[in-house]
Design an enzyme around this catalytic site. Structure first.
Site, PDB file in Angstrom:
ATOM      1  CG  HIS A  56      -1.823  -1.200   1.282  1.00 27.03           C
ATOM      2  ND1 HIS A  56      -1.397  -2.413   1.777  1.00 27.03           N
ATOM      3  CD2 HIS A  56      -3.110  -1.378   0.891  1.00 27.03           C
ATOM      4  CE1 HIS A  56      -2.392  -3.293   1.691  1.00 27.03           C
ATOM      5  NE2 HIS A  56      -3.438  -2.691   1.160  1.00 27.03           N
ATOM      6  CG  HIS A  87      -5.888   1.922  -0.387  1.00 24.31           C
ATOM      7  ND1 HIS A  87      -5.983   2.395   0.891  1.00 24.31           N
ATOM      8  CD2 HIS A  87      -5.871   0.562  -0.293  1.00 24.31           C
ATOM      9  CE1 HIS A  87      -6.022   1.371   1.735  1.00 24.31           C
ATOM     10  NE2 HIS A  87      -5.962   0.252   1.046  1.00 24.31           N
ATOM     11  CD  GLU A 123     -20.085  -5.685  25.037  1.00 18.11           C
ATOM     12  OE1 GLU A 123     -21.087  -5.881  25.741  1.00 18.11           O
ATOM     13  OE2 GLU A 123     -20.094  -4.898  24.049  1.00 18.11           O
ATOM     14  CG  HIS A 175     -28.181 -12.431  26.949  1.00 15.90           C
ATOM     15  ND1 HIS A 175     -28.957 -11.971  25.912  1.00 15.90           N
ATOM     16  CD2 HIS A 175     -27.835 -11.339  27.674  1.00 15.90           C
ATOM     17  CE1 HIS A 175     -29.089 -10.651  26.014  1.00 15.90           C
ATOM     18  NE2 HIS A 175     -28.409 -10.246  27.070  1.00 15.90           N
TER      19      HIS A 175
END
Length: 672
Positions: free
Chosen positions: A35, A265, A414, A476
Site C-alpha cells: 500500500h 491506496h 466490549e 445470551h
C-alpha cells in the site's frame, strides 16, 4: 500536481519526507504488493512528528518512558518501516526493506508487534490501533499517578486513516478517551478522503471533527503538507488537557499519477510512473538509495532521544529504593512473591469451607486476594460489574479525578474494552483484566484474536458461560463460544468447576507472559468438588483425576466447569451398578495438550469408554474422546447441538439432556 509550492515551504523537510516516499515506492515495487498511498501522503506529518515532537531512542526501543507511536492505518506499513530504518533502529536494515512482505523478513505486510523493535502494537485490522492507544494512554496516566511524573510522563501518538474512523470500534475508543480526558493521547487523522472503493463520501457523510469534539476531544484541522502548520497543531495538542485529534488534509499517493484516486491506496508498481513521481520529488537516486546527508539528518533525530533517556535514568535511580523496586517489578511483569502462598492458603480455606457459589463469585473472592497483594492489576467491565464480579474493595475507580484508581468503567463497549486492554498490556507496568458475558466475546473477538497474535497476557473474565444463565435465553447463552476460544491459536481457556479451581485458574492466568487467558465462569451456583487441599495447582495440568473408579475401570467421564458436578453424580449412579467410573476434570484443554505423554496417558488411559460432558457444542472434544490416534476408545458427548432457550437453568439442563441420568444411559449404551 505542481509540488514546488509544497517543497518551498520547508525544503529540508521536503527532502527528508521524500526519503520516506522513495523507500515506499521502492519496497512496494520490489514486493509487487503493498500500500503505497498512505505513506506518501503522510510523510510530511511523520517528518515533523519525529523531528520535533516524538521522544524516542532507537538504541533503547523499550525505554518505559518513551513516547508511543502507533500506526493505526497499518496497511501503510512502509511508513513506519522507513521511519525506523532512517532514524537508526538496528533491526530495520536496508535489506529488510528490500525484502518487504517476504518470507523470513520482519517487515511484514502489516506491522507486527514482537517482530520489529519500534512497532508498539500489531495493526492492520482497521480501528485496532486507535482503540489500543486508549489503553496505552490509560496505563500512562495511572503509572504517572502511581510513580510520579519524574519517571512516567509521555505521549501516545496515533496515525489513523478514514477507514480506522469508519470502524465501529473507533467510536467506542474515542468516547472512552474523551470521558477519561486522556490528555496525553494525540490522533493524527490522515484526512485524504479516499478508500479502496472510491471517495469516502460514497459510503460516509460523517463530520469526523464534530464527532470527536462531541466526544470531548480537542480538535484542529491543518494542511497535512505544511510543516509549520503541522508543528503548531502538535504543540497546541500537547498543551490541551483533553485528548486531541488533528485532521491532516493530505493527498493520497502525493506526486504520483494515482494521486487522489482509489488506485493510490494500493500497490503502485508501474516503473515509469514510479520514476515520474521520484522526479517530481526532486529525487534522482536509485532504488533504496538514500543520500548520506539525508540519512545523517534522520539519524540525528534518533540520537536526540539518548539524552532524554539518560536524564530519565538518572531520575529513576533517584527514586526511593522501595519505589524503584516497585517500578522495576511492574515493568518486568513479575508476580509478588507472597501471592502464591496467599492463594494456596485461600484454596485450603475454600476446600474446607466448601462454599456453593457461582464461579463468577469465586472469581471475585479470588480477586480480593490477588488485588490486595498485586498493585499492578487493573480491572474493569463492559457495564456488567455486578454480574461479572470484577470489582474488589479498595481498588478505587479510575477517573480524571483519581488516576490511582485501578478499576475502569468501560461502558457498553466490549470491543473497545478488549482493544484498550491490549494497549494497557503492551504499554507495560499494569496487568489488565476485564469482564463481560461469555456470549459477548463475539463483540470483542477481533481484539481477542490480536491478543493471541501478539502474545499479550490480557485476562478475559467471561461470565454466564452456558445455558446455565437461564431465563435470558439463547441470545445470551453461549454454546459455540468455548469452541471458538479454544480454536484460536495461542489462547488459554480455563473453565473452572468450583472456587478451588477458580483460584487455580487465576494463578495460572497471571503467570502467563505470552498469551491471553479466557476465564469461562458460571452464573449459577456450583458445589465445591475439590474437597481435599493440595499444594500443587492441579488445574495447571489441564486435566486431572478428580474421582477414581472403584473396582475395574470401565468408564471415564470428562467434564468442565458446571458439568463436573453432573459427572460426579453420574459416577455415583454407575458405581452403584458396579461399573467402575473415573471422573476427570478438564479445566483447560490447552494445558492438558502441553503435558508430557506420560501424564496424558495416566489421566486418559486407553480402554475404558469415554464420555465428555459440557453445556456447549462438541467441537474440540474429539481428541480427548477418541485419543490422540483417534481409535483408543469408544466415546460419546453429552452437550449442546444447537442454541438454547429461555427457562430456568435446571429446566434447560433437563430439556437438553445434560444430566446425570442421560450420561449413565450413554455409558450403558457404549458398554453394550
Amino acid at each position: 500536481m505542481d509540488l514546488s509550492a509544497i517543497a518551498a515551504r520547508n525544503p529540508e523537510y521536503w527532502r527528508l519526507a521524500a526519503a520516506i516516499r522513495a523507500l515506499t515506492l521502492d519496497a512496494v515495487a520490489a514486493a509487487n504488493s503493498g500500500h503505497s498511498g498512505m505513506p506518501m501522503g503522510m510523510a510530511d506529518v511523520a517528518t515533523v512528528l519525529f523531528d520535533r515532537h516524538l521522544r524516542f531512542d532507537p538504541a533503547a526501543p523499550r525505554w518505559p518512558d518513551r513516547d508511543r507511536f502507533i500506526l493505526s492505518a497499518g496497511h501503510g506499513s512502509m511508513l513506519i518501516y522507513a521511519l525506523l530504518h532512517l532514524t537508526g533502529y538496528a533491526d530495520v536494515t536496508l535489506e529488510q526493506l528490500r525484502n518487504f512482505r517476504q518470507w523470513g523478513a520482519i517487515t511484514a505486510g502489516h506491522p507486527e508487534y514482537g517482530h520489529v523493535s519500534g512497532v508498539e502494537t500489531t495493526t492492520g485490522p482497521l480501528g485496532q490501533g486507535i482503540a489500543n492507544s486508549v489503553g496505552f494512554a490509560i496505563a500512562e496516566e495511572h503509572l504517572r499517578a502511581r510513580f510520579g511524573a519524574k519517571v512516567m510522563d509521555h505521549h501516545t501518538w496515533v496515525m489513523a486513516g478514514d477507514g480506522c474512523l469508519m470502524e465501529g470500534v473507533s467510536q467506542e475508543a474515542i468516547a472512552l478517551a474523551g470521558r477519561q480526558r486522556l490528555g496525553r493521547l494525540i490522533v493524527l487523522w490522515d484526512h485524504n478522503g479516499i478508500t479502496i472503493d472510491g471517495k469516502v463520501d460514497i459510503a460516509d457523510a460523517t463530520d469526523q471533527m464534530a464527532r470527536f469534539a462531541a466526544s470531548g476531544w480537542h480538535v484542529q484541522e491543518v494542511d497535512g503538507h505544511d510543516p509549520a502548520a503541522i508543528d503548531a497543531a502538535m504543540t497546541a495538542a500537547k498543551a490541551d488537557p483533553r485528548p486531541s485529534m488533528i485532521a491532516c488534509r493530505t493527498h493520497i499517493a502525493l506526486g504520483h499519477a494515482a494521486q487522489d484516486t482509489s488506485r493510490g491506496h494500493g500497490a503502485l508498481t508501474d516503473r515509469a510512473q514510479l520514476e515520474a513521481a521520484k522526479a517530481a520529488y526532486g529525487w534522482p537516486h536509485g532504488p533504496f538509495e538514500i543520500p548520506a546527508d539525508v540519512k545523517a539528518r534522520w539519524e540525528a533525530m534518533g540520537r536526540k532521544g539518548a539524552a532524554a533517556r539518560a536524564d530519565w535514568e538518572s531520575r529513576l535511580a533517584a527514586l526511593p529504593a522501595a519505589r524503584r523496586r516497585a517500578f522495576d517489578t511492574a515493568f518486568a511483569g513479575d508476580l509478588p512473591r507472597a501471592l502464591a502462598g496467599r492463594l494456596r492458603s485461600f484454596r485450603r480455606e475454600m476446600a474446607a469451607a466448601a462454599p456453593k457459589v457461582a464461579t463468577r463469585k469465586s472469581s471475585e473472592m479470588t480477586l480480593e486476594v490477588i488485588n490486595a497483594a498485586m498493585a499492578e492489576t487493573m480491572g474493569g467491565s463492559a457495564d456488567l460489574t455486578g454480574s461479572n464480579n470484577t470489582l474488589t474493595k479498595d481498588m478505587g475507580i479510575f477517573t480524571p479525578e483519581n488516576r490511582k484508581g485501578r478499576y475502569i468503567h468501560f461502558g457498553i463497549r466490549e470491543h473497545g474494552m478488549a482493544a484498550a486492554m491490549n494497549g494497557m498490556a503492551l504499554h507495560g507496568g499494569v496487568r489488565p483484566y476485564g469482564g463481560t458475558f461469555m456470549c459477548f466475546t463475539d463483540y470483542a473477538r477481533p481484539s481477542m484474536r490480536l491478543s493471541a497474535l501478539m502474545g499479550v497476557p490480557v485476562v478475559y473474565v467471561m461470565t454466564h458461560d452456558s445455558i446455565g444463565l437461564g431465563e435470558d435465553g439463547p441470545t445470551h447463552q453461549p454454546v459455540e463460544h468455548l469452541a471458538i476460544s479454544r480454536a484460536t491459536p495461542n489462547t488459554l481457556v480455563l473453565r473452572p468447576a468450583d472456587t478451588v479451581e477458580t483460584a487455580e485458574a487465576w494463578e495460572i492466568a497471571l503467570a502467563q507472559r505470552n498469551r491471553p487467558t479466557v476465564l469461562a465462569l458460571s452464573r449459577q451456583n456450583l458445589p465445591t468438588v475439590r474437597r481435599e487441599a493440595t499444594n500443587a495447582n492441579l488445574s495447571a495440568r489441564g486435566a486431572y483425576v478428580l474421582a477414581e473408579a472403584e473396582g475395574k475401570r470401565q468408564v471415564i467421564l470428562m467434564a468442565t466447569g458446571s458439568e463436573v458436578q453432573i459427572a460426579l453424580a453420574a459416577r455415583d449412579a454407575l458405581q452403584a451398578e458396579g461399573i467402575g467410573t473415573r471422573v476427570v476434570s478438564v479445566p483447560s484443554m490447552e494445558l492438558f495438550a502441553e503435558q508430557d505423554e506420560a501424564w496424558r496417558k495416566r489421566v486418559l488411559p486407553a480402554g475404558p469408554v469415554r464420555i465428555a460432558i459440557e453445556a456447549g457444542v462438541r467441537q474440540g472434544w474429539d481428541r480427548l474422546l477418541f485419543g490422540e490416534r483417534g481409535r483408543e476408545s469408544k466415546a460419546d458427548f453429552v452437550g449442546m447441538t444447537g442454541f438454547g432457550a429461555s427457562a430456568p437453568d435446571t429446566v434447560l439442563y433437563e430439556k437438553f439432556g445434560i444430566t446425570a441420568a442421560a450420561t449413565v444411559a450413554r455409558a450403558r449404551a457404549l458398554l453394550g
